[in-house]
Write an enzyme that holds these catalytic residues in place. Structure first.
Site, PDB file in Angstrom:
ATOM      1  N   ASP A  96       0.917  -1.132   0.000  1.00 27.83           N
ATOM      2  CA  ASP A  96       0.000   0.000   0.000  1.00 27.83           C
ATOM      3  C   ASP A  96       0.958   1.183   0.000  1.00 27.83           C
ATOM      4  O   ASP A  96       1.602   1.467   1.015  1.00 27.83           O
ATOM      5  CB  ASP A  96      -0.869  -0.002   1.259  1.00 27.83           C
ATOM      6  CG  ASP A  96      -1.867   1.140   1.229  1.00 27.83           C
ATOM      7  OD1 ASP A  96      -1.436   2.283   0.938  1.00 27.83           O
ATOM      8  OD2 ASP A  96      -3.062   0.909   1.478  1.00 27.83           O
ATOM      9  N   HIS A  97       1.105   1.835  -1.140  1.00 26.21           N
ATOM     10  CA  HIS A  97       2.223   2.780  -1.240  1.00 26.21           C
ATOM     11  C   HIS A  97       2.094   3.958  -0.266  1.00 26.21           C
ATOM     12  O   HIS A  97       3.073   4.609   0.046  1.00 26.21           O
ATOM     13  CB  HIS A  97       2.440   3.251  -2.685  1.00 26.21           C
ATOM     14  CG  HIS A  97       1.463   4.271  -3.170  1.00 26.21           C
ATOM     15  ND1 HIS A  97       0.188   3.955  -3.545  1.00 26.21           N
ATOM     16  CD2 HIS A  97       1.582   5.614  -3.337  1.00 26.21           C
ATOM     17  CE1 HIS A  97      -0.438   5.055  -3.923  1.00 26.21           C
ATOM     18  NE2 HIS A  97       0.374   6.083  -3.811  1.00 26.21           N
ATOM     19  N   HIS A 115      -5.899   2.672   1.191  1.00 26.08           N
ATOM     20  CA  HIS A 115      -5.100   3.757   1.768  1.00 26.08           C
ATOM     21  C   HIS A 115      -5.765   4.420   2.987  1.00 26.08           C
ATOM     22  O   HIS A 115      -5.136   4.600   4.030  1.00 26.08           O
ATOM     23  CB  HIS A 115      -4.831   4.838   0.717  1.00 26.08           C
ATOM     24  CG  HIS A 115      -4.296   4.312  -0.583  1.00 26.08           C
ATOM     25  ND1 HIS A 115      -3.342   3.329  -0.644  1.00 26.08           N
ATOM     26  CD2 HIS A 115      -4.577   4.620  -1.881  1.00 26.08           C
ATOM     27  CE1 HIS A 115      -3.057   3.063  -1.919  1.00 26.08           C
ATOM     28  NE2 HIS A 115      -3.799   3.833  -2.688  1.00 26.08           N
TER      29      HIS A 115
HETATM   30  C1  BG6 Z   1      -3.545   4.950  -6.251  1.00 24.75           C
HETATM   31  C2  BG6 Z   1      -4.876   5.097  -6.915  1.00 24.75           C
HETATM   32  O1  BG6 Z   1      -3.559   3.856  -5.377  1.00 24.75           O
HETATM   33  O2  BG6 Z   1      -3.232   6.140  -5.522  1.00 24.75           O
HETATM   34  C3  BG6 Z   1      -4.901   6.328  -7.810  1.00 24.75           C
HETATM   35  O3  BG6 Z   1      -5.160   3.938  -7.692  1.00 24.75           O
HETATM   36  C4  BG6 Z   1      -4.473   7.553  -7.045  1.00 24.75           C
HETATM   37  O4  BG6 Z   1      -6.196   6.527  -8.350  1.00 24.75           O
HETATM   38  C5  BG6 Z   1      -3.155   7.298  -6.323  1.00 24.75           C
HETATM   39  O5  BG6 Z   1      -4.326   8.618  -7.965  1.00 24.75           O
HETATM   40  C6  BG6 Z   1      -2.805   8.472  -5.424  1.00 24.75           C
HETATM   41  O6  BG6 Z   1      -1.519   8.283  -4.933  1.00 24.75           O
HETATM   42  P1  BG6 Z   1      -0.589   9.507  -4.575  1.00 24.75           P
HETATM   43  O7  BG6 Z   1       0.651   8.891  -4.061  1.00 24.75           O
HETATM   44  O8  BG6 Z   1      -0.386  10.288  -5.841  1.00 24.75           O
HETATM   45  O9  BG6 Z   1      -1.335  10.329  -3.564  1.00 24.75           O
END
Ligand code: BG6
Length: 483
Positions: free
Chosen positions: A175-176, A238
């Site tokens: 989960d980045h 997230h």
């Molecule tokens: C991803 C979603 O997990 O997270 C995207 O699939 C979203 O739709 C993205 O844009 C947002 O990540 P960050 O790191 O740009 O806030």
């Protein structure tokens, strides 16, 4: 220093180029990876090693200061054209894997990264076992990208398939957001400050507000997004992950063995809403045409690969309750959406007011955690206004920096890859977390699919539909952040 052969399934894809190769290069530059590593890239395309090295060099071009260093790094990359359903291809992969293990002296350590469509995850895992690529020698770790299923049933099936080859502690579900500097910082704020630790509960916290706003639309991902929507794309993973860090009890130590059970406890104690509560407490919205910074944007239904009569939500908002002693009845409000006013990920922790001895209203203390694009915290406290009269005014203690401008924050993926190499799963989603979050999200999806809650509309460039503001009003509060 880490030793391993990485096998990347989906090596020609966007994720590999944008995130994985740069992250591996940063780990190489910082000495985490030295000469004892190799990367096997696989995908259907018939690339040569030379061509693959070129792709890798392009992907790291922005980070390169020395051409020799970049070429030396890229020389560790090998390409194998691969059909994930064809057992014979795994045999070739095994031969290459063993050869590289010898050549780079990687102690049989293996990391498998599935950067491709989730429907292939099960097949890949089972072939890795049947063709003895996973052979019990060295460490063997599997990294997988979201989505982990599209509902509880598919998530269970996927988990079952993976667990035939890998144990839970070998599976790293990315989960980045958990790799982001300021999300990890929540642990520090909560558990390294006596100032907060003892007031982090229902006696002192009035409500918590989580905003994950994006100004971009669905870009070229209309096909995926129209099947998913904001709830599955952002909330199931997230937002609920972040909520679990905000609401967890203090772990005995800062290790995955102690942190994960506390996070799981939060998610397993999320209050399950019935249909009536879903209608009252959750809002779904879709953007209509509008403008952001003087640019005009089309409505969601006019985006490429989106059904013209789509009811998919591009905005989700609502309130969760965590039925634990610590947070019973404290609302955790959330909102997330595409084409909102600006990109902004932040959390507001709104404290209760104490008995007031002054003849004027006193503002609530608010701790804000800024995740992106700026990183930092601010704390709103009350002080005396300068002057001979005694008047109270709120002031903000602010500590922030622009992560992009400083360029010193390691990429989320870099930190997560580093954790995988160290076998540290603190910042990954555990199966029990995934299971608990799908259990709740499935209920909301079911109610929305049955149209129990009408779809609200909002203008591109706004902060979502009115209903999201009304929701907080019903609870006697309002969104602290109103850009
Ligand atoms: C991803 C979603 O997990 O997270 C995207 O699939 C979203 O739709 C993205 O844009 C947002 O990540 P960050 O790191 O740009 O806030």
């Amino acid at each position: 220093m880490s030793k391993a052969v990485f096998t990347i399934f989906g090596a020609s894809g966007d994720l590999a180029k944008r995130k994985l190769y740069p992250s591996l290069f940063r780990l190489y530059k910082s000495g985490v990876l030295t000469e004892n590593f190799a990367v096997i890239g696989t995908a259907r395309r018939p690339w040569t090693k030379d061509f693959f090295e070129g792709v890798v060099l392009d992907a790291i071009a922005d980070l390169t200061t020395s051409k020799t260093e970049a070429q030396q790094f890229a020389s560790h990359f090998y390409y194998q054209s691969h059909d994930v359903e064809d057992a014979a291809h795994y045999h070739t992969l095994k031969v290459l894997q063993e050869d590289l293990c010898k050549r780079y002296e990687t102690d049989h350590n293996k990391v498998f990264f599935l950067a491709m469509a989730p429907q292939f995850f099960g097949t890949i895992a089972s072939h890795l076992k049947s063709e003895a690529i996973v052979d019990g020698q060295g460490f063997e770790r599997l990294i997988i990208e979201k989505p982990f299923g599209t509902d509880l049933t598919s998530a269970k099936a996927l988990n079952q398939a993976l667990s035939e080859t890998f144990n839970e502690d070998q599976i790293f579900r990315i989960d980045h957001y958990l790799g982001k500097e300021m999300i990890q910082n929540i642990f520090a704020v909560r558990f390294a400050n006596i100032l907060f630790e003892h007031v982090w509960n229902r006696d002192f916290i009035d409500n918590i507000q989580i905003t994950f706003a994006e100004s971009i639309g669905v870009e070229d991902r209309g096909g995926y997004y129209d099947q998913s929507g904001a709830l599955k794309d952002m909330v199931q993973n997230h937002i609920l992950q972040v909520l679990s860090i905000l609401a967890m009890d203090k772990p005995a130590s800062f290790s995955s063995a102690d942190v994960l059970p506390e996070k799981i406890k939060v998610l397993e104690n999320l209050r399950m809403p019935d249909d009536k509560l879903i209608v009252e407490n959750f809002v779904r919205g879709q953007y209509q045409a509008g403008h952001i910074n003087e640019n005009d944007y089309p409505a969601y239904i006019d985006e490429a690969s989106v059904a013209p009569d789509s009811k998919t939500e591009t905005f989700a908002s609502g309130v969760f309750f965590v039925d634990t002693e610590r947070f019973q009845d404290v609302p955790f409000f959330f909102r997330t959406g595409k084409r909102l006013t600006e990109k902004g990920t932040r959390i507001n922790i709104v404290f209760k007011n104490d008995a007031n001895i002054f003849s004027q209203e006193v503002a609530q203390n608010i701790l804000t955690i800024y995740i992106q694009p700026t990183e930092g915290f601010s704390l709103q406290v009350n002080g005396k206004e300068v002057g001979k009269n005694f008047a109270i005014e709120p002031v903000k203690l602010d500590f922030r920096h622009d992560a992009d401008a400083l360029g010193n924050s390691p990429e989320a993926y870099e930190k997560l890859m580093y954790d995988v190499l160290n076998g540290d799963s603190t910042n990954f989603s555990h199966w029990h977390e995934v299971k608990a979050s799908w259990t709740l999200i499935d209920e909301v999806v079911k109610a929305w699919q049955a149209d129990k809650t009408p779809l609200s509309y909002y203008k591109a460039g706004s902060m979502g539909p009115r209903e999201s503001f009304d929701l907080l009003e019903k609870y006697g509060t309002s969104w602290i952040w109103q850009p």
